[in-house]
Design a protein around this motif. Sequence first.
Motif, short mmCIF file in Angstrom:
data_model
loop_
_atom_site.label_atom_id
_atom_site.label_comp_id
_atom_site.label_asym_id
_atom_site.label_seq_id
_atom_site.Cartn_x
_atom_site.Cartn_y
_atom_site.Cartn_z
N PRO A 83 0.83 -1.22 0.00
CA PRO A 83 0.00 0.00 0.00
C PRO A 83 0.86 1.26 0.00
N HIS A 84 0.38 2.26 -0.72
CA HIS A 84 1.06 3.54 -0.78
C HIS A 84 0.92 4.27 0.57
N ALA A 85 1.74 5.28 0.76
CA ALA A 85 1.65 6.10 1.97
C ALA A 85 0.40 6.97 1.92
N SER A 86 -0.12 7.32 3.09
CA SER A 86 -1.30 8.18 3.17
C SER A 86 -0.94 9.59 2.70
N THR A 87 -1.94 10.29 2.18
CA THR A 87 -1.71 11.64 1.67
C THR A 87 -2.17 12.73 2.63
N ASN A 88 -3.04 12.40 3.59
CA ASN A 88 -3.56 13.39 4.54
C ASN A 88 -2.86 13.20 5.88
N ALA A 89 -1.75 13.91 6.06
CA ALA A 89 -0.96 13.74 7.27
C ALA A 89 -1.68 14.25 8.51
N ASP A 90 -2.66 15.13 8.32
CA ASP A 90 -3.36 15.70 9.48
C ASP A 90 -4.61 14.92 9.87
N VAL A 91 -4.80 13.75 9.28
CA VAL A 91 -5.98 12.92 9.56
C VAL A 91 -5.57 11.71 10.38
N SER A 185 -14.75 15.68 -0.16
CA SER A 185 -14.55 14.97 -1.42
C SER A 185 -13.40 15.60 -2.21
N GLY A 186 -12.56 14.76 -2.78
CA GLY A 186 -11.42 15.25 -3.54
C GLY A 186 -10.17 15.46 -2.74
N SER A 187 -10.24 15.20 -1.43
CA SER A 187 -9.08 15.43 -0.56
C SER A 187 -8.15 14.23 -0.48
N GLY A 188 -8.53 13.12 -1.10
CA GLY A 188 -7.72 11.92 -1.02
C GLY A 188 -8.03 11.04 0.18
N LEU A 189 -9.07 11.40 0.94
CA LEU A 189 -9.41 10.62 2.14
C LEU A 189 -9.85 9.20 1.80
N PHE A 190 -10.62 9.06 0.71
CA PHE A 190 -11.09 7.73 0.34
C PHE A 190 -9.90 6.82 0.06
N GLY A 191 -8.92 7.32 -0.69
CA GLY A 191 -7.73 6.52 -0.95
C GLY A 191 -6.97 6.18 0.31
N ASP A 192 -6.90 7.13 1.25
CA ASP A 192 -6.22 6.85 2.52
C ASP A 192 -6.92 5.74 3.30
N LEU A 193 -8.26 5.72 3.27
CA LEU A 193 -9.00 4.65 3.95
C LEU A 193 -8.72 3.29 3.30
N ILE A 194 -8.67 3.27 1.96
CA ILE A 194 -8.36 2.03 1.25
C ILE A 194 -6.98 1.53 1.68
N ARG A 195 -5.99 2.42 1.71
CA ARG A 195 -4.63 2.02 2.08
C ARG A 195 -4.57 1.55 3.54
N HIS A 196 -5.29 2.25 4.40
CA HIS A 196 -5.29 1.88 5.83
C HIS A 196 -5.82 0.47 6.01
N THR A 197 -6.93 0.14 5.37
CA THR A 197 -7.51 -1.20 5.54
C THR A 197 -6.64 -2.25 4.86
N GLN A 198 -6.01 -1.89 3.75
CA GLN A 198 -5.07 -2.83 3.12
C GLN A 198 -3.92 -3.15 4.08
N ARG A 199 -3.34 -2.11 4.67
CA ARG A 199 -2.22 -2.34 5.59
C ARG A 199 -2.65 -3.18 6.78
N HIS A 200 -3.87 -2.91 7.30
CA HIS A 200 -4.37 -3.66 8.46
C HIS A 200 -4.44 -5.15 8.17
N TYR A 201 -5.09 -5.52 7.07
CA TYR A 201 -5.27 -6.95 6.79
C TYR A 201 -4.00 -7.59 6.24
N ARG A 202 -3.16 -6.81 5.59
CA ARG A 202 -1.87 -7.34 5.14
C ARG A 202 -1.02 -7.71 6.34
N ALA A 203 -1.01 -6.85 7.37
CA ALA A 203 -0.23 -7.12 8.58
C ALA A 203 -0.74 -8.36 9.31
N LEU A 204 -2.02 -8.66 9.18
CA LEU A 204 -2.60 -9.85 9.82
C LEU A 204 -2.37 -11.11 9.00
#
Length: 344
Positions: A83-91, A185-204
């Motif tokens: 998974p790519h790095a998150s784009t919203n560092a303040d989230v 919308s358009g802030s990249g949050l949706f992509g960050d959520l996708i990456r977060h859940t990918q990292r979570h289940y990949r780590a498991l």
Amino acid sequence: MLEHAGLARSAPDSARFGLEVWRATRLDGDPLPALLASAADVAIYRLPVGDSQRVRALAGLGFEVIDAGVLVYYTVDLQRHVPHASTNADVDISPATPADDDALAALVDASFNGYASHYFANPLFAPDLALAGYREWALAHRGGARTASWVARRAGRIVAFACCEADAAAGIANGGIYGVLPSESGSGLFGDLIRHTQRHYRALGFAEMRMSTKVDNFAVQKVWAREGYHLYAAYDTLHVNAMLGAPGVRTVSRDYAAGALRDQAGGWPLPPGDIAALLADACDANVQIDMLAQLPLAALDARRAHTLELRQGWASTAGLRRANAWLRDDAGRACALVQAGFRT
């Protein structure tokens, strides 16, 4: 769970809409016996795209069949894709807690209001109840044995969420429902959520993660493609509005003495005028019949008395109203199901 040849009762949908809603992801032979056995009001079939033979089998029943859209499925290999790095560092993304329920429910309403799910294609399903279904679905993911949910906060305010379900034995995680506040919308949050859940289940140690949506939901599919997903399946969603058992619907009936239904023209056992008269009684209005179809269920025994019971009509997608009428003999055997499309 109740099941009839591939049809299984959907308890959440049935409770939400006040109708008997059944679902199937396969179609075993003739669909009519299973449909009648279920007494479904609405049967929702998800069938592989291109399975025209089975689609024709449903359309040939005479019930109203609604094309409720195509569902597409995407998958990613979690062990190969990084998974790519998150784009919203303040989230901050963290597991949802009971204290988040009210904010999460409001966010579901805001992000899914206007989303044309398959429920919205069917006039029997009230749009506000369909939206409530997404809210219930999201809240049900928190704290389950197989489910998980996260909320994303910016400056302490919940602005996005993600809900997933996982099958640890199969090594497959499913992204169930994700949403972002429209103002974000358009802030990249949706992509960050996708990456977060990918990292979570990949780590498991999960091997695969899947997503699904309607084929015309292009925006999310673009994000999925950027995050390593690829299309692997597509299913037609078909609603069969059979209305075989809805409670609280007014009925009217007519009795036929033994021999009264003998030798009707063209093999039609019931005079069409009787159907029109019953419809007029049920609706308290004059009616014009535009469609009349009969499903024979058993050989008519003219030596027996019969009763025709008609259930008050409901709105259909074609601007008509529709109604069902059962013809039963004095032994209680269903001889025919008559379907009418009419206007008042």
